[in-house]
Write a protein that holds these residues in place. Structure first.
Motif, short mmCIF file in Angstrom:
data_model
loop_
_atom_site.label_atom_id
_atom_site.label_comp_id
_atom_site.label_asym_id
_atom_site.label_seq_id
_atom_site.Cartn_x
_atom_site.Cartn_y
_atom_site.Cartn_z
N VAL A 1 38.06 38.57 32.19
CA VAL A 1 39.34 39.07 31.71
C VAL A 1 39.80 40.27 32.54
O VAL A 1 41.01 40.47 32.75
CB VAL A 1 39.26 39.43 30.21
CG1 VAL A 1 38.39 40.64 29.96
CG2 VAL A 1 40.65 39.67 29.64
N ALA A 2 38.84 41.08 33.05
CA ALA A 2 39.23 42.23 33.87
C ALA A 2 39.89 41.77 35.17
O ALA A 2 40.94 42.29 35.56
CB ALA A 2 38.00 43.09 34.17
N ILE A 3 39.27 40.79 35.84
CA ILE A 3 39.84 40.29 37.10
C ILE A 3 41.16 39.58 36.85
O ILE A 3 42.13 39.77 37.60
CB ILE A 3 38.83 39.36 37.80
CG1 ILE A 3 37.60 40.16 38.25
CG2 ILE A 3 39.47 38.67 39.01
CD1 ILE A 3 36.52 39.32 38.87
N PHE A 4 41.20 38.78 35.78
CA PHE A 4 42.43 38.04 35.50
C PHE A 4 43.57 38.99 35.12
O PHE A 4 44.74 38.72 35.43
CB PHE A 4 42.21 37.02 34.39
CG PHE A 4 43.34 36.05 34.24
CD1 PHE A 4 43.41 34.91 35.03
CD2 PHE A 4 44.35 36.27 33.31
CE1 PHE A 4 44.47 34.02 34.90
CE2 PHE A 4 45.40 35.37 33.17
CZ PHE A 4 45.46 34.25 33.98
N THR A 5 43.24 40.08 34.45
CA THR A 5 44.27 41.06 34.09
C THR A 5 44.89 41.68 35.34
O THR A 5 46.09 41.95 35.38
CB THR A 5 43.67 42.16 33.20
OG1 THR A 5 43.15 41.57 32.01
CG2 THR A 5 44.73 43.20 32.83
N ILE A 6 44.07 41.87 36.36
CA ILE A 6 44.54 42.53 37.58
C ILE A 6 45.37 41.60 38.47
O ILE A 6 46.47 41.95 38.91
CB ILE A 6 43.35 43.10 38.38
CG1 ILE A 6 42.67 44.21 37.56
CG2 ILE A 6 43.79 43.62 39.74
CD1 ILE A 6 41.36 44.69 38.14
N ASN A 7 44.83 40.37 38.72
CA ASN A 7 45.51 39.52 39.72
C ASN A 7 45.94 38.14 39.23
O ASN A 7 46.51 37.36 40.00
CB ASN A 7 44.62 39.36 40.96
CG ASN A 7 43.27 38.73 40.62
OD1 ASN A 7 43.12 38.08 39.57
ND2 ASN A 7 42.31 38.90 41.49
N LYS A 8 45.65 37.81 37.96
CA LYS A 8 46.06 36.52 37.38
C LYS A 8 45.52 35.31 38.16
O LYS A 8 46.10 34.24 38.13
CB LYS A 8 47.61 36.41 37.31
CG LYS A 8 48.30 37.57 36.65
CD LYS A 8 47.87 37.73 35.20
CE LYS A 8 48.58 38.90 34.53
NZ LYS A 8 48.13 39.12 33.14
N ASP A 9 44.40 35.49 38.83
CA ASP A 9 43.82 34.42 39.62
C ASP A 9 42.71 33.75 38.82
O ASP A 9 41.61 34.31 38.64
CB ASP A 9 43.25 34.98 40.93
CG ASP A 9 42.83 33.90 41.90
OD1 ASP A 9 42.41 32.81 41.44
OD2 ASP A 9 42.90 34.12 43.12
#
Length: 261
Positions: free
Chosen positions: A48-56
């Motif tokens: 969720v942290a990575i997806f929050t940042i770049n939506k990848d």
């Protein structure tokens, strides 16, 4: 009725302090302790942290799966039990496959949510059926296996209460998460799910400890079987000694007659 089938007295006396310590240690072993909780939280938190940042979706999924594998490797390198880490890998892998297949990042969480719902139903159904799931899980840990079912009614009652607690807590968690799955976006669902990872678990473990701390102590069936085997072996050795003495003297029960004389 054999000695292994006789019920123990159902009392409300609390266990001694050392028995409570054993209960705490067994619960930590069964549910993975602090390290197990960390291994459960980290992959989802990273996703969720990575997806929050770049939506990848792909990067988030790969990172979550990679950190799960790293946790397993660390366990293996330390020659520690890997059951909790492996369960985390399988859970993350299912989420990754499901999300990649549908193309919807929220589906990364769906397998875990369905598992939680199924587990909640299992706790409640087994409690109603008189075979509480928490007793099946903790019985081997306490070396009592299923003796609590017929020989330790106070302990069975505690396991039943604990299973109800687990089931209702997990149902409450599902009641929060499933509406969010439909109405919230991926990041909102992800952060709420991460926030709900540990508190409900700790509450359920604490309630389990409370119920078991007030229950009769577990019956160590392994110690009983070992004692029974030793008694049978001693009886065989005694019979063999008497038989050898009879052959040596040529008179049956010679040893007994000499002792009586």
């Amino acid at each position: 009725m054999t000695s292994l089938d006789k019920p123990t007295e159902d009392t409300d006396q609390t266990q001694p302090q050392d028995a409570r310590a054993v209960t705490e240690a067994a619960l930590f072993e069964a549910f993975g302790g602090v390290r197990g909780m960390v291994e459960t939280v980290v992959p989802g938190l990273l996703f969720v942290a990575i997806f929050t940042i770049n939506k990848d979706l792909h990067l988030s999924a790969i990172a979550a799966l990679a950190v799960s594998l790293v946790l397993v490797v660390v366990r293996l390198a330390m020659r520690d039990t890997v059951k909790h880490a492996f369960s985390g890998v399988f859970g993350v892998a299912f989420g990754v496959v499901f999300a990649m297949f549908t193309g919807n990042a929220k589906d990364f969480y769906l397998p875990g949510m369905l598992y939680t719902l199924g587990l909640a139903v299992a706790y409640i159904v087994t409690a109603i059926a008189g075979v509480p799931l928490i007793g099946l899980i903790l019985g081997p840990v306490f070396k009592e296996n299923l003796s609590w079912r017929t020989r330790n009614p106070g302990r069975k009652k505690a396991y039943t209460k604990a299973s109800w607690a687990w089931g209702l807590i997990l149902l409450a968690k599902c009641a929060i998460l499933f509406p969010l799955y439909w109405w919230a976006d991926t990041t909102q669902l992800g952060w709420v799910l991460v926030a709900l990872k540990i508190p409900p678990f700790l509450l359920a473990v604490w309630l389990t400890w409370v119920f078991l701390a007030k229950a009769p102590a577990p019956i160590d069936v392994f110690a009983e079987m070992e004692a029974q085997e030793k008694a049978e072996q001693a009886e065989k050795e005694r019979a063999a000694a008497l038989a050898a003495e009879t052959v040596e003297t040529g008179e049956p029960n010679a040893g007994r007659h000499r002792r009586e004389a």
